[in-house]
Design a protein around this motif. Structure first.
Motif, PDB file in Angstrom:
ATOM      1  N   GLY A 296       7.828 -14.751 -18.381  1.00 59.63           N
ATOM      2  CA  GLY A 296       6.690 -14.753 -17.474  1.00 59.63           C
ATOM      3  C   GLY A 296       7.101 -14.947 -16.028  1.00 59.63           C
ATOM      4  O   GLY A 296       6.583 -14.279 -15.117  1.00 59.63           O
ATOM      5  N   ALA A 297       8.040 -15.862 -15.799  1.00 61.12           N
ATOM      6  CA  ALA A 297       8.501 -16.105 -14.429  1.00 61.12           C
ATOM      7  C   ALA A 297       9.244 -14.903 -13.874  1.00 61.12           C
ATOM      8  O   ALA A 297       9.047 -14.500 -12.718  1.00 61.12           O
ATOM      9  N   VAL A 298      10.109 -14.305 -14.699  1.00 57.50           N
ATOM     10  CA  VAL A 298      10.854 -13.120 -14.266  1.00 57.50           C
ATOM     11  C   VAL A 298       9.904 -11.975 -13.957  1.00 57.50           C
ATOM     12  O   VAL A 298      10.007 -11.302 -12.926  1.00 57.50           O
ATOM     13  N   ALA A 299       8.946 -11.744 -14.876  1.00 60.68           N
ATOM     14  CA  ALA A 299       8.017 -10.631 -14.692  1.00 60.68           C
ATOM     15  C   ALA A 299       7.128 -10.829 -13.476  1.00 60.68           C
ATOM     16  O   ALA A 299       6.874  -9.885 -12.717  1.00 60.68           O
ATOM     17  N   THR A 300       6.639 -12.056 -13.276  1.00 63.90           N
ATOM     18  CA  THR A 300       5.783 -12.312 -12.123  1.00 63.90           C
ATOM     19  C   THR A 300       6.547 -12.053 -10.836  1.00 63.90           C
ATOM     20  O   THR A 300       6.013 -11.460  -9.885  1.00 63.90           O
ATOM     21  N   ALA A 301       7.820 -12.484 -10.798  1.00 61.71           N
ATOM     22  CA  ALA A 301       8.638 -12.237  -9.605  1.00 61.71           C
ATOM     23  C   ALA A 301       8.924 -10.751  -9.430  1.00 61.71           C
ATOM     24  O   ALA A 301       8.760 -10.195  -8.335  1.00 61.71           O
ATOM     25  N   ILE A 302       9.343 -10.090 -10.534  1.00 64.52           N
ATOM     26  CA  ILE A 302       9.695  -8.668 -10.445  1.00 64.52           C
ATOM     27  C   ILE A 302       8.468  -7.824 -10.121  1.00 64.52           C
ATOM     28  O   ILE A 302       8.481  -6.990  -9.207  1.00 64.52           O
ATOM     29  N   TYR A 303       7.399  -8.018 -10.883  1.00 73.36           N
ATOM     30  CA  TYR A 303       6.218  -7.175 -10.719  1.00 73.36           C
ATOM     31  C   TYR A 303       5.552  -7.391  -9.364  1.00 73.36           C
ATOM     32  O   TYR A 303       5.075  -6.442  -8.738  1.00 73.36           O
ATOM     33  N   THR A 304       5.524  -8.649  -8.909  1.00 71.58           N
ATOM     34  CA  THR A 304       4.953  -8.914  -7.589  1.00 71.58           C
ATOM     35  C   THR A 304       5.785  -8.248  -6.503  1.00 71.58           C
ATOM     36  O   THR A 304       5.244  -7.654  -5.560  1.00 71.58           O
ATOM     37  N   ALA A 305       7.118  -8.329  -6.638  1.00 68.12           N
ATOM     38  CA  ALA A 305       7.998  -7.699  -5.647  1.00 68.12           C
ATOM     39  C   ALA A 305       7.851  -6.185  -5.667  1.00 68.12           C
ATOM     40  O   ALA A 305       7.796  -5.536  -4.615  1.00 68.12           O
ATOM     41  N   ILE A 306       7.773  -5.603  -6.863  1.00 66.80           N
ATOM     42  CA  ILE A 306       7.612  -4.149  -6.977  1.00 66.80           C
ATOM     43  C   ILE A 306       6.300  -3.698  -6.346  1.00 66.80           C
ATOM     44  O   ILE A 306       6.259  -2.742  -5.562  1.00 66.80           O
ATOM     45  N   GLN A 307       5.228  -4.389  -6.692  1.00 64.49           N
ATOM     46  CA  GLN A 307       3.916  -3.993  -6.163  1.00 64.49           C
ATOM     47  C   GLN A 307       3.844  -4.172  -4.655  1.00 64.49           C
ATOM     48  O   GLN A 307       3.344  -3.290  -3.936  1.00 64.49           O
ATOM     49  N   THR A 308       4.352  -5.279  -4.160  1.00 69.39           N
ATOM     50  CA  THR A 308       4.313  -5.535  -2.719  1.00 69.39           C
ATOM     51  C   THR A 308       5.143  -4.503  -1.957  1.00 69.39           C
ATOM     52  O   THR A 308       4.706  -3.966  -0.934  1.00 69.39           O
ATOM     53  N   THR A 309       6.325  -4.227  -2.467  1.00 72.70           N
ATOM     54  CA  THR A 309       7.202  -3.251  -1.809  1.00 72.70           C
ATOM     55  C   THR A 309       6.581  -1.859  -1.812  1.00 72.70           C
ATOM     56  O   THR A 309       6.563  -1.173  -0.781  1.00 72.70           O
ATOM     57  N   ARG A 310       6.086  -1.442  -2.957  1.00 72.48           N
ATOM     58  CA  ARG A 310       5.495  -0.113  -3.068  1.00 72.48           C
ATOM     59  C   ARG A 310       4.234   0.004  -2.218  1.00 72.48           C
ATOM     60  O   ARG A 310       4.002   1.023  -1.552  1.00 72.48           O
ATOM     61  N   TYR A 311       3.431  -1.040  -2.213  1.00 69.88           N
ATOM     62  CA  TYR A 311       2.199  -1.053  -1.412  1.00 69.88           C
ATOM     63  C   TYR A 311       2.527  -0.941   0.078  1.00 69.88           C
ATOM     64  O   TYR A 311       1.884  -0.189   0.829  1.00 69.88           O
ATOM     65  N   THR A 312       3.546  -1.693   0.504  1.00 72.80           N
ATOM     66  CA  THR A 312       3.973  -1.643   1.911  1.00 72.80           C
ATOM     67  C   THR A 312       4.455  -0.246   2.295  1.00 72.80           C
ATOM     68  O   THR A 312       4.229   0.211   3.420  1.00 72.80           O
ATOM     69  N   GLN A 313       5.108   0.425   1.367  1.00 73.58           N
ATOM     70  CA  GLN A 313       5.585   1.776   1.628  1.00 73.58           C
ATOM     71  C   GLN A 313       4.442   2.791   1.714  1.00 73.58           C
ATOM     72  O   GLN A 313       4.471   3.717   2.525  1.00 73.58           O
ATOM     73  N   LEU A 314       3.442   2.628   0.867  1.00 73.61           N
ATOM     74  CA  LEU A 314       2.364   3.612   0.768  1.00 73.61           C
ATOM     75  C   LEU A 314       1.274   3.441   1.816  1.00 73.61           C
ATOM     76  O   LEU A 314       0.640   4.421   2.237  1.00 73.61           O
ATOM     77  N   LEU A 315       1.021   2.191   2.233  1.00 72.90           N
ATOM     78  CA  LEU A 315      -0.127   1.913   3.084  1.00 72.90           C
ATOM     79  C   LEU A 315      -0.122   2.681   4.408  1.00 72.90           C
ATOM     80  O   LEU A 315      -1.157   3.264   4.783  1.00 72.90           O
ATOM     81  N   PRO A 316       0.979   2.728   5.166  1.00 73.64           N
ATOM     82  CA  PRO A 316       0.923   3.445   6.452  1.00 73.64           C
ATOM     83  C   PRO A 316       0.498   4.903   6.303  1.00 73.64           C
ATOM     84  O   PRO A 316      -0.314   5.406   7.091  1.00 73.64           O
ATOM     85  N   GLY A 317       1.017   5.603   5.321  1.00 72.81           N
ATOM     86  CA  GLY A 317       0.653   6.996   5.133  1.00 72.81           C
ATOM     87  C   GLY A 317      -0.801   7.174   4.773  1.00 72.81           C
ATOM     88  O   GLY A 317      -1.481   8.092   5.278  1.00 72.81           O
ATOM     89  N   GLU A 318      -1.315   6.297   3.910  1.00 69.20           N
ATOM     90  CA  GLU A 318      -2.722   6.384   3.508  1.00 69.20           C
ATOM     91  C   GLU A 318      -3.649   6.060   4.688  1.00 69.20           C
ATOM     92  O   GLU A 318      -4.676   6.716   4.882  1.00 69.20           O
ATOM     93  N   VAL A 319      -3.285   5.057   5.475  1.00 72.47           N
ATOM     94  CA  VAL A 319      -4.107   4.697   6.639  1.00 72.47           C
ATOM     95  C   VAL A 319      -4.062   5.796   7.687  1.00 72.47           C
ATOM     96  O   VAL A 319      -5.080   6.123   8.322  1.00 72.47           O
ATOM     97  N   ASN A 320      -2.904   6.403   7.875  1.00 78.45           N
ATOM     98  CA  ASN A 320      -2.783   7.505   8.831  1.00 78.45           C
ATOM     99  C   ASN A 320      -3.685   8.676   8.430  1.00 78.45           C
ATOM    100  O   ASN A 320      -4.368   9.281   9.269  1.00 78.45           O
ATOM    101  N   ALA A 321      -3.689   8.977   7.122  1.00 82.08           N
ATOM    102  CA  ALA A 321      -4.559  10.056   6.648  1.00 82.08           C
ATOM    103  C   ALA A 321      -6.025   9.708   6.854  1.00 82.08           C
ATOM    104  O   ALA A 321      -6.845  10.575   7.212  1.00 82.08           O
ATOM    105  N   ALA A 322      -6.378   8.437   6.656  1.00 80.73           N
ATOM    106  CA  ALA A 322      -7.758   8.001   6.854  1.00 80.73           C
ATOM    107  C   ALA A 322      -8.162   8.121   8.316  1.00 80.73           C
ATOM    108  O   ALA A 322      -9.290   8.530   8.645  1.00 80.73           O
ATOM    109  N   ALA A 323      -7.244   7.746   9.216  1.00 79.02           N
ATOM    110  CA  ALA A 323      -7.532   7.834  10.654  1.00 79.02           C
ATOM    111  C   ALA A 323      -7.757   9.279  11.075  1.00 79.02           C
ATOM    112  O   ALA A 323      -8.687   9.595  11.841  1.00 79.02           O
TER     113      ALA A 323
END
Length: 583
Positions: A457-484
């Motif tokens: 559980g500890a490993v998964a929470t760390a891994i999955y949170t890091a994966i989601q945060t990293t991927r979200y950070t990568q995707l957000l600028p492009g999605e916001v730019n398209a929205a603008a």
């Protein structure tokens, strides 16, 4: 007469072999013994009830803070390390449960469990009065230490009941978690309607832990240190001299360093940086060194007994199964509340957020009904474990395809995944306990399974949170730019991106020249980025599920001959003729 305690008791003609040696029983006493064997006394039931109440108490300390992490961070942060409020619980418990199980095997369990409940009380007070994210993480660490000792409740309950009732007892314990299963919803209700807000959750945990302490003190009286060592006459000082301190250091240090590195990766440091790679190498090296130390050193009480690990089908394969089960069970209590809140629920709709967060627990409730009403009747525990893990892994694929318009699919899948995720762990506890050649190993054996489950559980929470945060950070600028671009926004893109990261009405209102159309488009862009970031998390979870299926196929089922009326341990204060022998 003297109570039969932890050693096996077997009748041979008119003799009974006990911890004190062979003694003679009359025909009448033999008849009483056989009549009483397999029965559960009132005092045992009260002791098990106190263990169940303690189980509920520590589940509240796990579930409630995890469900309201965003509110804690909004009040005391923002701090990028706030997820460690939950991760620290899993890590602390993962390290402590094996250590506690081993120490309690050789010195008695009562005071370890009382210490665990007491730590829960202290952790609740620290959390309720928290003034910073760091203090809340300290509360999580204390909860984790207490939870590690309290996680021993499974081994404690299993050894108190006849072998034939062990799976039913596991069912009762899982069934009893109906109260804690509503922890997320209760937490959100506190946030919405109670003046202390999220702090009320910690006072709620305080009340449960304090009551658990009292119940344990009154009703739980397992064999004492003196009773356990009436043959070898060891003292507590002798025990302290023989403990595996090197193994403890390598185990706890290795786990901590690895988890820190996983948490830092993609957040505080890039995955390729020395700040991540170096701790990973050191941590894994410590765990490898631990394996050699435990295998080749002449240790009296090793932290990880080698003879257990040599039994792949009876023990080691269960570690893999429960590690992966823990990865999904514990991480979902952190991931799903954040995912559902980002995709479908307005920030001001607190109770609805609580209902969605509780969906994981609704699946747990269904699993409780199964464990008490179906699992003991079906038997064939090996095939039950294999089936549940296979269904769970297949359904994770459904979660990996969820988009912002797939709310119903997500709700149904999360409930069923949660329902199928829980049973393999209590089934494994019962199976391993019946596979043991020596029941005096039950604490460390079940403790190790709990350790791997919590560590997963500890490993998964760390891994999955890091994966989601990293991927979200990568995707957000492009999605916001398209929205603008689609909404005709001509203002500062940098300001719009900053507002999107907060995603609140107040943040958008501060941007000069922003229109309602741009706000709506940006809010949708945030949801799209979030949805896609969670896809990757579940794809990774599928791979771990496949590993668990492979391990489950190798586990050994329970033989019918082991479902006897024998009880491994009798309470010190449980005096009745059927469980006594003649001096």
């Amino acid at each position: 007469m003297a109570d039969t305690t932890e050693k096996d008791t077997a009748v041979h003609g008119e003799h009974v072999e006990t911890a004190s040696g062979a003694v003679t029983m009359s025909e009448a006493e033999q008849a009483v013994y056989h009549e009483e064997e397999g029965k559960v006394t009132l005092k045992t039931k009260l002791a098990v009830f106190s263990l169940i109440f303690m189980y509920e108490s520590y589940l509240f300390t796990l579930i409630m803070p995890a469900a309201i992490l965003t509110y804690i961070n909004a009040d005391l942060g923002p701090d990028s390390n706030y997820s460690w409020i939950a991760i620290s619980w899993n890590l602390g418990a993962a390290v402590i449960v094996t250590i506690g199980g081993r120490l309690s095997d050789i010195s008695g369990r009562r005071w370890f469990l009382l210490f665990g409940a007491g730590a829960g009380v202290v952790g609740s007070i620290v959390g309720a009065t928290g003034q910073s994210i760091n203090q809340m993480i300290v509360s999580g660490v204390i909860f984790g230490v207490g939870g590690g000792f309290q996680e021993m409740c499974f081994a404690c309950a299993l050894e108190l009941v006849p072998n034939k009732y062990r799976f039913r007892t596991m069912g009762v314990m899982i069934m009893a978690n109906h109260f804690s299963s509503f922890g997320p919803l209760i937490g959100y209700a506190f946030v919405a309607y109670v003046k202390p807000g999220w702090r009320a959750c910690y006072w709620w945990c305080f009340a449960w832990e304090a009551t658990a302490f009292i119940l344990l003190f009154i009703f739980y009286h397992p064999p004492t240190f003196e009773r356990k060592h009436e043959d070898d006459h060891k003292t507590k000082l002798d025990l302290l001299k023989e403990l595996d301190y090197v193994g403890l250091l390598l185990f706890s240090g290795g786990c901590l360093i690895v988890l820190l590195a996983l948490s830092w990766g993609g957040g505080q440091y890039p995955w390729k940086s020395a700040g991540v790679i170096a701790p990973l190498i050191v941590g894994f090296a410590s765990l490898v060194a631990l394996g050699f130390w435990e295998a080749y050193m002449p240790l009296k009480y090793p932290i990880l007994p080698p003879h257990l690990f040599l039994q792949w089908r009876k023990f080691t394969s269960f570690l893999v199964v429960c590690f992966v089960a823990g990865m999904l069970y514990y991480s979902m209590n952190v991931i799903w509340p954040r995912q559902s809140a980002l995709l479908w629920i307005p920030a001001n709709n607190t109770i609805t957020r609580g209902v969605y967060s509780n969906l994981v627990s609704f699946g747990t409730i269904m699993a409780g009904w199964y464990m008490i009403g179906v699992a003991p009747w079906v038997k064939h525990e090996r095939w039950q474990v294999i089936s549940f893990i296979t269904i769970q892994t297949a359904l994770i694929g459904s979660l990996a395809s969820v988009g912002i318009n797939d709310k119903i699919q997500a709700i149904v899948t999360v409930v069923i995944v949660s329902m199928t995720n829980l049973p393999p762990s209590p089934l494994s506890f019962g199976m391993v306990s019946l596979h043991l050649d020596d029941q005096t190993d039950i604490g460390v054996a079940v403790g190790l399974i709990s350790t791997f489950r919590l560590l997963g559980g500890a490993v998964a929470t760390a891994i999955y949170t890091a994966i989601q945060t990293t991927r979200y950070t990568q995707l957000l600028p492009g999605e916001v730019n398209a929205a603008a671009e689609s909404s005709g926004f001509n203002g500062s893109f940098a300001a719009l991106l900053i507002a999107a990261k907060t995603n609140t009405a107040a943040a958008y209102a501060k941007i000069p020249g922003i229109s309602n159309a741009t706000i709506a488009a940006t809010e949708l862009a945030v949801k799209e980025a979030a949805a896609m970031s969670y896809h990757l998390v579940y794809f990774v979870a599928i791979a771990f599920g496949a590993l668990s299926i492979a391990a489950a196929l190798t586990i050994k089922g329970v033989e019918e001959s082991s479902r006897t009326g024998h009880t491994a341990v009798h309470l010190e204060n449980d005096v009745h003729e059927g469980l006594k022998t003649v001096d």
